[in-house]
Design a protein around this motif. Structure first.
Motif, mmCIF file in Angstrom:
data_model
loop_
_atom_site.group_PDB
_atom_site.id
_atom_site.type_symbol
_atom_site.label_atom_id
_atom_site.label_comp_id
_atom_site.label_asym_id
_atom_site.label_seq_id
_atom_site.Cartn_x
_atom_site.Cartn_y
_atom_site.Cartn_z
ATOM 1 N N ASP A 9 0.833 -1.202 0.000
ATOM 2 C CA ASP A 9 0.000 0.000 0.000
ATOM 3 C C ASP A 9 0.868 1.252 0.000
ATOM 4 O O ASP A 9 2.020 1.243 0.421
ATOM 5 C CB ASP A 9 -0.893 0.014 1.245
ATOM 6 C CG ASP A 9 -1.950 -1.074 1.210
ATOM 7 O OD1 ASP A 9 -2.154 -1.656 0.132
ATOM 8 O OD2 ASP A 9 -2.550 -1.345 2.269
ATOM 9 N N PHE A 10 0.256 2.342 -0.458
ATOM 10 C CA PHE A 10 0.867 3.662 -0.305
ATOM 11 C C PHE A 10 0.369 4.271 1.002
ATOM 12 O O PHE A 10 -0.700 3.905 1.518
ATOM 13 C CB PHE A 10 0.489 4.570 -1.481
ATOM 14 C CG PHE A 10 1.104 4.162 -2.788
ATOM 15 C CD1 PHE A 10 2.399 4.526 -3.101
ATOM 16 C CD2 PHE A 10 0.389 3.419 -3.707
ATOM 17 C CE1 PHE A 10 2.983 4.153 -4.304
ATOM 18 C CE2 PHE A 10 0.960 3.037 -4.913
ATOM 19 C CZ PHE A 10 2.257 3.407 -5.212
ATOM 20 N N ILE A 11 1.122 5.204 1.537
ATOM 21 C CA ILE A 11 0.754 5.903 2.770
ATOM 22 C C ILE A 11 0.510 7.372 2.430
ATOM 23 O O ILE A 11 1.414 8.062 1.952
ATOM 24 C CB ILE A 11 1.857 5.788 3.844
ATOM 25 C CG1 ILE A 11 2.207 4.320 4.104
ATOM 26 C CG2 ILE A 11 1.414 6.484 5.124
ATOM 27 C CD1 ILE A 11 1.060 3.491 4.631
ATOM 28 N N LEU A 12 -0.699 7.835 2.670
ATOM 29 C CA LEU A 12 -1.038 9.241 2.436
ATOM 30 C C LEU A 12 -0.773 10.027 3.721
ATOM 31 O O LEU A 12 -1.401 9.772 4.753
ATOM 32 C CB LEU A 12 -2.508 9.370 2.030
ATOM 33 C CG LEU A 12 -2.914 8.690 0.715
ATOM 34 C CD1 LEU A 12 -4.428 8.766 0.515
ATOM 35 C CD2 LEU A 12 -2.205 9.336 -0.463
ATOM 36 N N LEU A 13 0.145 10.964 3.662
ATOM 37 C CA LEU A 13 0.513 11.723 4.861
ATOM 38 C C LEU A 13 -0.579 12.689 5.291
ATOM 39 O O LEU A 13 -0.611 13.119 6.449
ATOM 40 C CB LEU A 13 1.822 12.480 4.628
ATOM 41 C CG LEU A 13 3.045 11.600 4.357
ATOM 42 C CD1 LEU A 13 4.293 12.454 4.196
ATOM 43 C CD2 LEU A 13 3.234 10.570 5.461
ATOM 44 N N GLY A 14 -1.469 13.058 4.379
ATOM 45 C CA GLY A 14 -2.630 13.859 4.744
ATOM 46 C C GLY A 14 -2.376 15.354 4.714
ATOM 47 O O GLY A 14 -1.260 15.829 4.496
ATOM 48 N N LEU A 15 -3.453 16.085 4.982
ATOM 49 C CA LEU A 15 -3.414 17.542 4.960
ATOM 50 C C LEU A 15 -3.295 18.134 6.363
ATOM 51 O O LEU A 15 -2.733 19.205 6.551
ATOM 52 C CB LEU A 15 -4.686 18.065 4.283
ATOM 53 C CG LEU A 15 -4.825 19.564 4.056
ATOM 54 C CD1 LEU A 15 -3.707 20.081 3.155
ATOM 55 C CD2 LEU A 15 -6.184 19.888 3.431
ATOM 56 N N HIS A 174 0.724 13.977 0.431
ATOM 57 C CA HIS A 174 -0.522 14.544 -0.095
ATOM 58 C C HIS A 174 -1.679 13.935 0.677
ATOM 59 O O HIS A 174 -1.499 12.995 1.450
ATOM 60 C CB HIS A 174 -0.652 14.249 -1.590
ATOM 61 C CG HIS A 174 -1.221 15.396 -2.374
ATOM 62 N ND1 HIS A 174 -2.452 15.935 -2.106
ATOM 63 C CD2 HIS A 174 -0.730 16.107 -3.418
ATOM 64 C CE1 HIS A 174 -2.690 16.932 -2.950
ATOM 65 N NE2 HIS A 174 -1.651 17.066 -3.762
ATOM 66 N N PHE A 175 -2.901 14.471 0.443
ATOM 67 C CA PHE A 175 -4.075 13.895 1.099
ATOM 68 C C PHE A 175 -4.893 13.035 0.139
ATOM 69 O O PHE A 175 -5.922 12.485 0.515
ATOM 70 C CB PHE A 175 -4.953 14.991 1.727
ATOM 71 C CG PHE A 175 -5.468 16.015 0.751
ATOM 72 C CD1 PHE A 175 -6.726 15.884 0.182
ATOM 73 C CD2 PHE A 175 -4.704 17.126 0.425
ATOM 74 C CE1 PHE A 175 -7.206 16.838 -0.700
ATOM 75 C CE2 PHE A 175 -5.174 18.087 -0.452
ATOM 76 C CZ PHE A 175 -6.424 17.943 -1.026
ATOM 77 N N PHE A 176 -4.463 12.909 -1.114
ATOM 78 C CA PHE A 176 -5.041 11.945 -2.052
ATOM 79 C C PHE A 176 -3.964 11.593 -3.069
ATOM 80 O O PHE A 176 -2.909 12.240 -3.144
ATOM 81 C CB PHE A 176 -6.297 12.492 -2.728
ATOM 82 C CG PHE A 176 -6.054 13.612 -3.716
ATOM 83 C CD1 PHE A 176 -5.983 13.361 -5.074
ATOM 84 C CD2 PHE A 176 -5.924 14.927 -3.287
ATOM 85 C CE1 PHE A 176 -5.772 14.380 -5.982
ATOM 86 C CE2 PHE A 176 -5.721 15.968 -4.182
ATOM 87 C CZ PHE A 176 -5.636 15.692 -5.543
ATOM 88 N N CYS A 177 -4.200 10.562 -3.842
ATOM 89 C CA CYS A 177 -3.220 10.126 -4.828
ATOM 90 C C CYS A 177 -3.264 11.040 -6.044
ATOM 91 O O CYS A 177 -4.272 11.072 -6.760
ATOM 92 C CB CYS A 177 -3.510 8.683 -5.258
ATOM 93 S SG CYS A 177 -3.068 7.457 -4.022
ATOM 94 N N GLU A 178 -2.191 11.770 -6.253
ATOM 95 C CA GLU A 178 -2.060 12.653 -7.399
ATOM 96 C C GLU A 178 -0.800 12.230 -8.146
ATOM 97 O O GLU A 178 0.237 11.995 -7.528
ATOM 98 C CB GLU A 178 -1.967 14.107 -6.950
ATOM 99 C CG GLU A 178 -2.169 15.101 -8.068
ATOM 100 C CD GLU A 178 -2.204 16.544 -7.552
ATOM 101 O OE1 GLU A 178 -2.856 17.375 -8.173
ATOM 102 O OE2 GLU A 178 -1.574 16.815 -6.519
ATOM 103 N N ALA A 179 -0.897 12.126 -9.471
ATOM 104 C CA ALA A 179 0.194 11.557 -10.273
ATOM 105 C C ALA A 179 1.561 12.195 -9.998
ATOM 106 O O ALA A 179 2.540 11.471 -9.782
ATOM 107 C CB ALA A 179 -0.168 11.635 -11.753
#
Length: 316
Positions: A9-15, A174-179
């Protein structure tokens, strides 16, 4: 390594973090997102139910509301769950889905705004020929083309982004997956893809923007030649709401995707991304409803019907 790349999985560090100030901002974002959902859903409902709004301009506006509704639903629920539960992981499939939907909706909105600009050009410059030039068939073709072009861009970039090996840190700032945020983590040479991605973004942004500027240049020339002051005011009122939406949307998107790589900052990109994925969608229905007599009339009519229905049910 390839097997691990596809399953990990990827980990989203969030906003936000869990300080008091950030908790307040998180609640504020949820309120804005909920308001956006309600506003865009109400706009769709009014356009669907009121026969006076069954015109090309409002059909295009309904598609804009649908795209904003889907964009909020793609980004905010996952962000909220991650913040509340502390579980910030997202699968490769989930990440690819977010990239695809985000680019499909963002790219589709670029071309849809160009279609709306053409609609305003025809309404102001060729009002007598409006039913012919903006017929139902053309309106459907422009809408379908917007969705299709956005979908092709989203599919290509999502597939290419996830094809890279990610063998080191999988923490996405990021708070979502952006390319662009994911490509920075790839342990492979991504120069060619980044150039391709930059060209795609330029085309997806500048082609519609050129059409919008051309349409409004012709509108401005036509308005300045009008003899009636009332006609000028009506023309400016018709177009000002659309220009406000275009300025907000394109300004933030171009700030993210058309800056040189050396000027990019993860923290700044997250804030700007939050603006055009969360805050801009709530402004669209407000701008169009406040400045539009037909939409306000449809809303008053719908509220009267709801009030009458409640009175009838109480009598029963």
């Amino acid at each position: 390594m390839e097997n691990w790349n596809m399953t990990a999985d990827f980990i989203l560090l969030g906003l936000f973090n869990h300080t008091g100030a950030h908790r307040f901002l998180f609640v504020l974002v949820l309120i804005i997102a909920f308001t956006s959902l309600v506003g865009n859903a109400l706009m769709l409902l009014l356009i669907l139910l009121d026969p006076r709004l069954h015109r090309p301009m409002y059909f295009l506006l309904s598609q804009l509301s649908l795209m904003d509704l889907m964009l909020i639903s793609t980004i905010v629920p996952k962000m909220a769950v991650d913040y509340l539960t502390g579980r910030k992981s997202i699968s490769s499939a989930g990440c690819g889905t977010q990239i695809f939907l985000f680019l499909t909706l963002g790219g589709g909105e670029c071309f849809l705004l160009a279609a709306m600009a053409y609609d305003r050009y025809v309404a102001v410059c060729h009002p007598l020929r409006y039913p012919i030039l903006m017929n139902q068939k053309l309106c459907l073709h422009m809408t379908a083309g917007s969705w299709l072009l956005g979908g092709v861009d989203g599919l290509m970039q999502a597939g290419a982004t996830l094809s890279f090996p990610y063998c080191h840190s999988r923490e996405v700032n990021h708070f979502f997956c952006e390319a662009p945020s994911l490509v920075h983590l790839a342990c492979a040479n991504t120069v060619i893809f980044e150039f391709f991605m930059y060209v795609c973004c330029v085309l997806m942004l500048l082609i519609p923007l050129s059409l919008i500027l051309a349409s409004y240049s012709l509108i401005l020339a036509a308005v300045l030649n009008m003899q009636s002051t009332a006609a000028r005011k009506k023309a400016f009122a018709t177009c000002s709401s659309h220009l406000a939406v275009v300025g907000l949307f394109y300004g933030t998107i171009m700030f993210i995707y058309m800056r040189p790589k050396s000027y990019r900052s993860g923290a700044n990109d997250k804030v700007v991304s939050a603006f055009y994925t969360i805050f801009t969608p709530v402004l669209n229905p407000l701008i169009y409803s406040v400045r539009n007599k037909d939409v306000k009339g449809a809303l008053r009519k719908w509220l009267r019907k709801r009030k009458g229905m409640r009175k009838f049910l109480k009598r029963l």
